[in-house]
Every structure is written in structure tokens, then in C-alpha cells.
Design a protein around this motif. Sequence first.
Motif, short mmCIF file in Angstrom:
data_model
loop_
_atom_site.label_atom_id
_atom_site.label_comp_id
_atom_site.label_asym_id
_atom_site.label_seq_id
_atom_site.Cartn_x
_atom_site.Cartn_y
_atom_site.Cartn_z
N UNK A 57 0.75 -1.28 -0.04
CA UNK A 57 -0.04 0.02 0.13
C UNK A 57 0.97 1.28 0.06
N UNK A 58 1.96 1.17 1.03
CA UNK A 58 2.83 2.47 0.71
C UNK A 58 3.38 2.65 -0.65
N UNK A 59 3.71 1.78 -1.28
CA UNK A 59 4.21 1.74 -2.52
C UNK A 59 3.19 2.31 -3.61
N UNK A 60 2.18 1.58 -3.69
CA UNK A 60 0.97 2.11 -4.35
C UNK A 60 0.33 3.58 -3.98
N UNK A 61 0.56 4.23 -3.05
CA UNK A 61 0.03 5.48 -2.63
C UNK A 61 1.13 6.35 -3.29
N UNK A 62 2.58 6.07 -3.00
CA UNK A 62 3.70 6.79 -3.27
C UNK A 62 3.79 6.78 -4.86
N UNK A 94 9.61 3.11 -6.26
CA UNK A 94 9.47 4.59 -6.35
C UNK A 94 10.75 5.33 -7.17
N UNK A 95 11.82 4.73 -6.69
CA UNK A 95 13.10 5.30 -7.37
C UNK A 95 13.05 5.66 -8.68
N UNK A 133 13.00 13.93 -10.43
CA UNK A 133 13.48 15.20 -9.77
C UNK A 133 13.10 15.38 -8.24
N UNK A 134 11.83 14.28 -7.73
CA UNK A 134 11.29 14.60 -6.36
C UNK A 134 12.54 14.00 -5.34
#
Length: 177
Positions: free
Chosen positions: A124-129, A157-158, A163-164
Amino acid sequence: MKLTWFGGTTLRIHIGGVILVLDPAGAPAGIDAAELVSGADQVVRNFGADLPVLDTQGWRPRQPQRLIDDGVELPPVKCWLAGPDAVLVDAMGEAPLLLVRGAVPALGRWAEGAVVVVFGSGAGLSAIGMAVLAARAPRLLALAGDEAAVDQAIPILRDGLDGSGLVALEAGLALEI
């Protein structure tokens, strides 16, 4: 801005000269909710369910004060419900702060300069990110999840950061931005 994550969606935020606490009742065992809110200027309960609703797509941060206005008090820190799973915090002189635990609201151009904290566990953390990065690449994406979820999210996410910045919050430790 200084963020201290305690677990779940419990966060203590020093922003715009005030201390704001998000979801003190959800603090993990061993964290006294009364102590957590001690000294807080604002408390946001139930992940902002009682806050006024905001259209995040058309919203703009307030303009900084002019030099001629020096000596005037800072305007209050404002919080809005940015959807059923998001809270937006606006403080003069600080980047907008978006807190997301589920569905990502429609984001306007302002989100490119924002700090976004995502809460979750497991995939879930990956999906939201990923949903945040797909909507608008923020200035900083902060992950608030257990170690396994963060370890899973970072490689996913990487490549989409564009740029984030990416940072993981560790329970009980403050991060100054």
C-alpha cells in the motif's frame, strides 16, 4: 518544517511557528496521546474528518508577506480535508504539506513544490507513492511505514521520482526539511 512520525498516521509537525499534531489517538502503544498533544497549538483528529473540504486542484498557497508588512504577525496555519484520505497544511513561508493515507486527491500545480507524506503498510505504501508521483512530482516524498514497507517501496518509487526527493521517516525521529 520538522516532522516527527510516531507510527500509523500519528505525526507531530512544527510548521509556520506552530506545533500541529495529526491523529494523536492513533499513536502506537507506549506513546501517551495526552503527552503527544501537550504544547500543541493545533490538533487534527480522525485524519481531518472534521476539517473543511478543499478543492486541491484549484487551490493555491498563500503569498508570502511583503517586506513592508514586517512586524505583522504570521497568518495562522490552515488545514483542510483534501479528500477522504488526505489533509493539506498551509503555513506562510513553508512548502505546502500534503498528508496522504489512501486515495490521492486531484493535485494542482502547487504540488510540484510540496512536501508529501504518504502513510501505509506493505504494498500500500508503494501504491500511494506511485499515485502521488503519477499525479504531480512533489519537491519531497516522505514514506511513513514500517521497515518492510519502506524497503519494498524505495526500489519501486526510485525510477519515477522525476526530480523529487525521497526520504523514509523513522518512528520517533524528527526530520527537519
